[in-house]
Design an enzyme around this catalytic site. Sequence first.
Site, PDB file in Angstrom:
ATOM      1  N   LYS A  68     -17.137  -0.791   5.979  1.00  0.00           N
ATOM      2  CA  LYS A  68     -17.771  -1.956   4.962  1.00  0.00           C
ATOM      3  C   LYS A  68     -19.221  -1.794   4.792  1.00  0.00           C
ATOM      4  O   LYS A  68     -19.620  -2.094   3.717  1.00  0.00           O
ATOM      5  CB  LYS A  68     -17.359  -3.310   5.754  1.00  0.00           C
ATOM      6  CG  LYS A  68     -17.422  -4.518   4.717  1.00  0.00           C
ATOM      7  CD  LYS A  68     -16.884  -5.777   5.266  1.00  0.00           C
ATOM      8  CE  LYS A  68     -16.937  -6.910   4.169  1.00  0.00           C
ATOM      9  NZ  LYS A  68     -16.366  -8.162   4.753  1.00  0.00           N
ATOM     10  N   MET A  73      24.587   8.388   2.036  1.00  0.00           N
ATOM     11  CA  MET A  73      24.741   9.517   2.412  1.00  0.00           C
ATOM     12  C   MET A  73      24.836   9.255   3.910  1.00  0.00           C
ATOM     13  O   MET A  73      25.566  10.278   4.729  1.00  0.00           O
ATOM     14  CB  MET A  73      23.399  10.214   2.489  1.00  0.00           C
ATOM     15  CG  MET A  73      23.054  11.813   2.995  1.00  0.00           C
ATOM     16  SD  MET A  73      24.403  12.854   2.034  1.00  0.00           S
ATOM     17  CE  MET A  73      23.374  13.331   0.564  1.00  0.00           C
ATOM     18  N   GLU A 102       0.892  -1.209  -0.026  1.00  0.00           N
ATOM     19  CA  GLU A 102      -0.089  -0.098  -0.039  1.00  0.00           C
ATOM     20  C   GLU A 102       0.848   1.246   0.085  1.00  0.00           C
ATOM     21  O   GLU A 102       0.283   2.120  -0.545  1.00  0.00           O
ATOM     22  CB  GLU A 102      -0.891   0.179   1.156  1.00  0.00           C
ATOM     23  CG  GLU A 102      -2.018  -0.958   1.392  1.00  0.00           C
ATOM     24  CD  GLU A 102      -1.561  -2.469   1.623  1.00  0.00           C
ATOM     25  OE1 GLU A 102      -2.496  -3.334   1.700  1.00  0.00           O
ATOM     26  OE2 GLU A 102      -0.323  -2.376   1.917  1.00  0.00           O
ATOM     27  N   PHE A 148     -11.267  -6.973  14.220  1.00  0.00           N
ATOM     28  CA  PHE A 148     -10.381  -7.823  13.401  1.00  0.00           C
ATOM     29  C   PHE A 148     -10.045  -6.474  12.396  1.00  0.00           C
ATOM     30  O   PHE A 148     -10.925  -6.185  11.585  1.00  0.00           O
ATOM     31  CB  PHE A 148     -10.859  -9.059  12.307  1.00  0.00           C
ATOM     32  CG  PHE A 148      -9.540  -9.565  11.761  1.00  0.00           C
ATOM     33  CD1 PHE A 148      -8.313  -9.866  12.151  1.00  0.00           C
ATOM     34  CD2 PHE A 148     -10.122  -9.594  10.346  1.00  0.00           C
ATOM     35  CE1 PHE A 148      -7.578 -10.269  11.065  1.00  0.00           C
ATOM     36  CE2 PHE A 148      -8.786  -9.915   9.281  1.00  0.00           C
ATOM     37  CZ  PHE A 148      -7.741 -10.478   9.715  1.00  0.00           C
ATOM     38  N   GLN A 149      -8.646  -6.326  12.328  1.00  0.00           N
ATOM     39  CA  GLN A 149      -8.220  -5.192  11.256  1.00  0.00           C
ATOM     40  C   GLN A 149      -8.768  -3.896  11.634  1.00  0.00           C
ATOM     41  O   GLN A 149      -8.957  -3.003  10.498  1.00  0.00           O
ATOM     42  CB  GLN A 149      -8.423  -5.665   9.928  1.00  0.00           C
ATOM     43  CG  GLN A 149      -7.282  -6.698   9.401  1.00  0.00           C
ATOM     44  CD  GLN A 149      -7.107  -7.158   8.238  1.00  0.00           C
ATOM     45  OE1 GLN A 149      -8.135  -7.077   7.363  1.00  0.00           O
ATOM     46  NE2 GLN A 149      -5.935  -7.665   7.553  1.00  0.00           N
TER      47      GLN A 149
END
Length: 590
Positions: A173, A487, A61, A123-124
């Site tokens: 959802k 760097m 993502e 959940f999630q």
Amino acid sequence: MPLKQRVSSEKTGAFALLDSIVRHGVKHIFGYPGGAILPIYDELYAWEEASLIKHILVRHEQGAAHAADSYSRSTGEVGVCFATSGPGATNLVSGIATAHIDSVPILAITGQVGRAFIGTDAFQEVDIFGITLPIVKHSYVVRDPRDMSRIVAEAFFICKHGRPGPVLIDVPKDVGLEKFNYFSVEPGKVNIPGCRPITSLKSRQILMAAKMIQQSSQPLLYIGGGAIISDSHQIIKELVDFYKIPVTTTLMGKGIFNEDSDYCLGMLGMHGTAYANFAVSECDLLIALGARFDDRVTGKLDEFACNAQVIHVDIDPAEVGKNRIPQVAIVGDVAEVVSEILNLLKTSFPPYPEQIISWQERINRWRQQYPLLVPRKSTSISPQVILVATNKLAQNAYFTTDVGQHQMWSAQFLKVKAKHWLSSAGLGTMGYGLPAAIGAQVAHPNDVVICISGDSSFQMNMQELGTIAQYQLPVKIIIINNRWQGMVRQWQQAFYGERYSHSRMTEGAPDFQKLAEAFGIKAFTINNRQNMQSALQVAIDYPGPVLLDCQVTENENCYPMVAPGKSNAQMIGIAKPQRGTASNYINNSV
């Protein structure tokens, strides 16, 4: 056009979302599906079947957010990314923060657990609304699908108006599944009184600015990313042509002005050109356009342009005077402000060319005495040589970069057009370059897109090779491979007693050629100058994606460099004027 006309009929929240973003002109989405966002992906199936929108499946993502970011930077449009709830949403955070600090308008749409489960540690479930509040212009949780079209219209408005930036819409959802009598809100039909930029320019400030420019004998234009966002390159060119004012840019402002012009001094700041930094130190008038006086530009702030009066122009009133108090502060769109100033200069304040000519001659002496340096020819290859050669072969390309030495060398040696330079500036996000190249290539399918990365940065998001392979995006990937976190190593060498703590990248390093080939991508390893030019030419000409693993000299440092706490005039690693150039280097123009 949208899948259905604007009629009152029963539609789902997912339909309302997709219909609304398509009405706002969105043609591409970057994302990754998951449980909470499945109602939206299920609806998306029909929209893609009807060729109304195209979804690009990333492999992480964060890649979706960076691709949407680059899509936006290169087009000026809002970039859109999708992610599911929980870890999908949190994986967007670095990308959203990158867009936020660089003022990039992206719309992040996340799935969320059903409304009844919010606050139950389902959940999630993650409070992505709360997590992202400091790094967005605005966040929404859609609690009623009837609000969807209005929220999307407001989100697009907020993304683009005033100082651009990201907006997040969190969609539970069951909101995506619920049916209701749908009416769309047309794009632009919103009323958000608190989100209106200041548009009326004050004639007094414009007059003061014009007078200061005429009276200045050593003026300098200091231009940042706000000028790119404003599409002000043409009016800035007209100002420079009329008044012969030299130009220096920030990393974000790169490309706003012709980099081959005698009036262009390149980038200023920590790794800017010596002549740009000397010009800032000696100018008597600094005209800041869409720039924010950040620490990597100013060095020691109280010694930055310490001999100069300052005119500061920015769309965001919070930026004007935040780090440096200007003599003239103008809040407004850069293009509009410069146009007003230029009109007044032309009618009432003609230039005194003898003053500016003397200033330009002084700058030209600095340019000759302190040029950017490229290592002398040898069998090994240097990053600078690769970049100069690449730029000659692909002069109109879009360039994305990751973060580190290769980014600074790219800023020094690549000459680009406005919106063709795509780099994480404010946040310095390693892993930006490859997914950004995906976004740029999707936006500009017929143009050359080149990702300049380092061997360390590339490993942050190298899984996006899968996306490039899936869609056969003809991205050209050039890895500046010095087997170090370059760097970090340079700072450890300069400021930490050469204690190279965890900056070596040899053990466990992949064979980048074999890695690319495992994805079905053509790849080459370059380790000497003899095969460099031909490999670059093959890569540019090849119709598909190509990866070049350029194994460069290991201990090359990026100079000039302004050490922390020092003024811009106190640079490390510039050529000594009495010798012309350092013995191991040649002028990059040779």
